[in-house]
Design a protein around this motif. Structure first.
Motif, mmCIF file in Angstrom:
data_model
loop_
_atom_site.group_PDB
_atom_site.id
_atom_site.type_symbol
_atom_site.label_atom_id
_atom_site.label_comp_id
_atom_site.label_asym_id
_atom_site.label_seq_id
_atom_site.Cartn_x
_atom_site.Cartn_y
_atom_site.Cartn_z
ATOM 1 N N GLY A 180 22.966 51.828 60.402
ATOM 2 C CA GLY A 180 22.936 53.275 60.306
ATOM 3 C C GLY A 180 22.068 53.919 61.368
ATOM 4 O O GLY A 180 21.455 53.241 62.198
ATOM 5 N N ASP A 181 21.996 55.238 61.299
ATOM 6 C CA ASP A 181 21.344 56.006 62.345
ATOM 7 C C ASP A 181 19.857 56.242 62.099
ATOM 8 O O ASP A 181 19.121 56.589 63.020
ATOM 9 C CB ASP A 181 22.027 57.377 62.486
ATOM 10 C CG ASP A 181 23.509 57.254 62.799
ATOM 11 O OD1 ASP A 181 23.901 56.231 63.405
ATOM 12 O OD2 ASP A 181 24.271 58.168 62.436
ATOM 13 N N SER A 197 12.814 64.848 70.348
ATOM 14 C CA SER A 197 13.884 65.408 69.513
ATOM 15 C C SER A 197 14.945 66.072 70.382
ATOM 16 O O SER A 197 16.148 65.960 70.121
ATOM 17 C CB SER A 197 13.319 66.417 68.515
ATOM 18 O OG SER A 197 12.541 65.771 67.534
ATOM 19 N N THR A 198 14.505 66.763 71.421
ATOM 20 C CA THR A 198 15.448 67.399 72.341
ATOM 21 C C THR A 198 16.346 66.364 72.991
ATOM 22 O O THR A 198 17.576 66.528 73.045
ATOM 23 C CB THR A 198 14.679 68.185 73.425
ATOM 24 O OG1 THR A 198 13.854 69.173 72.806
ATOM 25 C CG2 THR A 198 15.645 68.866 74.383
ATOM 26 N N SER A 218 17.146 65.633 64.535
ATOM 27 C CA SER A 218 18.112 65.109 65.500
ATOM 28 C C SER A 218 18.879 63.960 64.854
ATOM 29 O O SER A 218 18.567 63.534 63.740
ATOM 30 C CB SER A 218 17.373 64.644 66.750
ATOM 31 O OG SER A 218 16.510 63.562 66.449
ATOM 32 N N PRO A 219 19.913 63.436 65.538
ATOM 33 C CA PRO A 219 20.739 62.390 64.918
ATOM 34 C C PRO A 219 19.962 61.194 64.378
ATOM 35 O O PRO A 219 20.291 60.651 63.320
ATOM 36 C CB PRO A 219 21.682 61.981 66.050
ATOM 37 C CG PRO A 219 21.833 63.227 66.862
ATOM 38 C CD PRO A 219 20.482 63.872 66.828
ATOM 39 N N TRP A 234 11.249 68.438 58.033
ATOM 40 C CA TRP A 234 12.512 69.102 57.692
ATOM 41 C C TRP A 234 13.331 68.226 56.739
ATOM 42 O O TRP A 234 13.570 67.050 57.020
ATOM 43 C CB TRP A 234 13.356 69.354 58.938
ATOM 44 C CG TRP A 234 12.769 70.363 59.894
ATOM 45 C CD1 TRP A 234 11.571 70.298 60.537
ATOM 46 C CD2 TRP A 234 13.380 71.580 60.315
ATOM 47 N NE1 TRP A 234 11.385 71.393 61.344
ATOM 48 C CE2 TRP A 234 12.492 72.208 61.241
ATOM 49 C CE3 TRP A 234 14.593 72.210 60.025
ATOM 50 C CZ2 TRP A 234 12.761 73.417 61.849
ATOM 51 C CZ3 TRP A 234 14.878 73.421 60.657
ATOM 52 C CH2 TRP A 234 13.966 74.025 61.542
ATOM 53 N N GLU A 235 13.751 68.793 55.643
ATOM 54 C CA GLU A 235 14.673 68.084 54.765
ATOM 55 C C GLU A 235 16.055 68.024 55.418
ATOM 56 O O GLU A 235 16.390 68.833 56.286
ATOM 57 C CB GLU A 235 14.749 68.783 53.411
ATOM 58 C CG GLU A 235 13.417 68.764 52.669
ATOM 59 C CD GLU A 235 13.503 69.376 51.281
ATOM 60 O OE1 GLU A 235 14.609 69.331 50.687
ATOM 61 O OE2 GLU A 235 12.485 69.887 50.793
ATOM 62 N N ASP A 236 16.857 67.068 54.972
ATOM 63 C CA ASP A 236 18.158 66.849 55.602
ATOM 64 C C ASP A 236 19.059 68.079 55.562
ATOM 65 O O ASP A 236 19.829 68.325 56.488
ATOM 66 C CB ASP A 236 18.885 65.670 54.931
ATOM 67 C CG ASP A 236 18.269 64.326 55.298
ATOM 68 O OD1 ASP A 236 17.588 64.246 56.346
ATOM 69 O OD2 ASP A 236 18.457 63.366 54.537
#
Length: 462
Positions: free
Chosen positions: A440-441, A120-121, A217-218, A176-178
């Motif tokens: 998409g991401d 994630s980092t 993260s993105p 985590w929710e968006d």
């Protein structure tokens, strides 16, 4: 319509990666792997060539199958010494804008909880340009140094990896929710606790009750790379991988391998082309065929056949020092990379039987993949032929010398492919996932990892 060809650069934080002995060549800079400048300059070169990314391999042990010890590996610098690949990514990302980074990390020797944070980092720091090459391990020396007598059996390693991925998907996608991070200065609330969930995982191998310690993260989940081509490896890839690396000694074997993978993707409920397939290849090229051939012969004079057998013994799980050099590679059981032996056996079934000597020569430059030599036009012809006939998406390019091999490809091959409309002129926007797939991401809905999104503690995929 002309099919676009994709490139990855294949490297490792060590000396001479796949081409044992070539570190001696006066133009090779692989011994500069300890210098950050080598990596940042390479990243900028690859971005100039619109490579999808740099794929950094890794091992956590020495090749000690050949001769029953690691002496030959140490003598020839056969992926030892080797440094951590993860620590290179931030610097390369800082000097580029689009290049992707596929970093290798194993599931056998690190708990998924801290690994989730590390990835994630990187995804934050690269603005979504990181991928993870999932490996289950194949070197017994790594297992011994981590306190085990030997690695798990081949298929058991994938069973362990299945749960490893399950934990990660829960952390990356479901904790985590968006809109959990609100950064409300007036109320003083940075994150809404009601939108951050414990994952409550308790399985055979791992117990992870809590939350992911990093905010989304993105990409959330990095692009999943995978390189297993055994039946169990293909099944694992079909459920998880978005980019798949294969190594086949001939175009015919590659065609068969790619079809098996695409069939498996479809059987797993995904589109046949939902994963990009890259095949290992080494290219030696120059302005003319004659110059390219002379360059190849010059490189070959520095290659170490014993070093190649060190690699092959480790990859196959078979001590090739015990064989006569002219003995065919027979039916042997491997607890290492089973697809390596299967590929050579399939070649024999198709009329091309490899001896131990053949394997040494075959792997002396570029390792397990084929080597092609020629002018930019000749190389482009062959690449297009492989893509059209084998249904592969692109090539994972190993080097003979670095960065010279990559410079030659950028200068001699890519311009020809672009003239033919067979290579991208520029990068797509967004994250690595969007650059590769244009969807998409985030993980697509049909991917198994997407089933863990925004669920309460303890729940499995929807």
């Amino acid at each position: 319509m002309t099919r676009q060809i994709r490139f990855n650069a294949f490297d490792m934080n060590c000396v001479a990666h796949q081409s044992s002995g070539l570190w001696r060549h006066p133009d090779d800079r692989s011994a500069s792997y300890k210098d950050l400048g080598y990596w940042t300059e390479l990243a900028q070169l690859l971005e100039r060539g619109t490579f999808d990314g740099i794929f950094i391999a890794d091992v956590l042990g020495t090749y000690d199958v050949y001769g029953g010890s690691n002496e030959a590996a140490i003598r020839h610098a056969a992926q030892v010494p080797v440094n951590d690949p993860v620590l290179l990514i931030s610097a390369m990302a800082h000097v580029t804008e689009n290049l992707g980074f596929g970093v290798t990390a194993g599931t056998a020797y690190e708990h998924p909880y801290p690994f989730a944070r590390r990835m994630s980092t990187l995804d934050h720091l690269t603005k979504g340009r990181v991928g993870w090459n999932v490996v289950t391990g194949y070197l017994p020396s790594a297992a011994r140094n981590m306190g085990a007598e030997d690695q798990l059996e081949h298929d058991d390693r994938y069973d362990h990896a299945d749960e490893y991925l399950e934990v990660l998907y829960k952390l990356w996608e479901g904790s985590w929710e968006d809109d959990a991070v609100i950064r409300d200065r007036e109320s003083g609330v940075f994150t809404d606790p009601a939108k951050v969930h414990e994952i409550g995982h308790k399985g055979k191998h791992f117990t992870v009750p809590g939350i992911h310690i990093s905010e989304p993260s993105p990409q959330r989940t990095p692009v999943i790379y995978q390189a297993g081509a055994s039946p169990r490896g293909i099944a694992f890839a079909a459920g998880n991988a978005e980019a798949i690396f294969v190594a086949a000694p001939t175009k015919e074997v590659l065609t068969s391998t790619v079809k098996r993978i695409r069939d498996a993707l479809e059987a797993a409920g995904r589109d046949r082309y939902s994963a990009k397939i890259y095949t290992l290849l080494t290219i030696i090229t120059d302005e003319t065929p004659e110059k390219a051939q002379a360059k190849y012969e010059n490189y070959l004079s520095y290659a170490s056949e014993e070093g190649a057998l060190v690699f092959m013994s480790g990859w196959m799980g078979v001590d090739l020092s015990e064989f006569d050099l002219d003995e065919p590679v027979g039916n042997v059981k491997s607890n290492a990379i089973q697809s390596v032996i299967a590929n050579f056996q399939e070649s024999a079934d198709r009329g091309r039987e490899f001896t131990v000597r053949d394997i040494a020569r075959h792997g002396a430059i570029g390792g397990l993949g084929p080597l092609i030599v020629g002018s930019g036009e000749q190389i482009a012809d062959q690449l297009q032929e492989w893509v059209d006939e084998a249904d592969v998406d692109g090539f994972n390019l190993a080097y003979a010398i670095t960065p010279g091999t990559f410079e030659d490809i950028v200068n001699h091959v890519i311009p020809v492919l672009r003239e033919r409309g067979a290579y991208p002129e520029s990068y797509a926007e967004g994250t690595l996932r969007n650059k590769l797939h244009g969807r998409g991401d985030r993980l697509p809905e049909e991917h198994k990892g997407a089933g863990y999104r925004v669920q309460l503690a303890g729940e499995g995929p929807s």
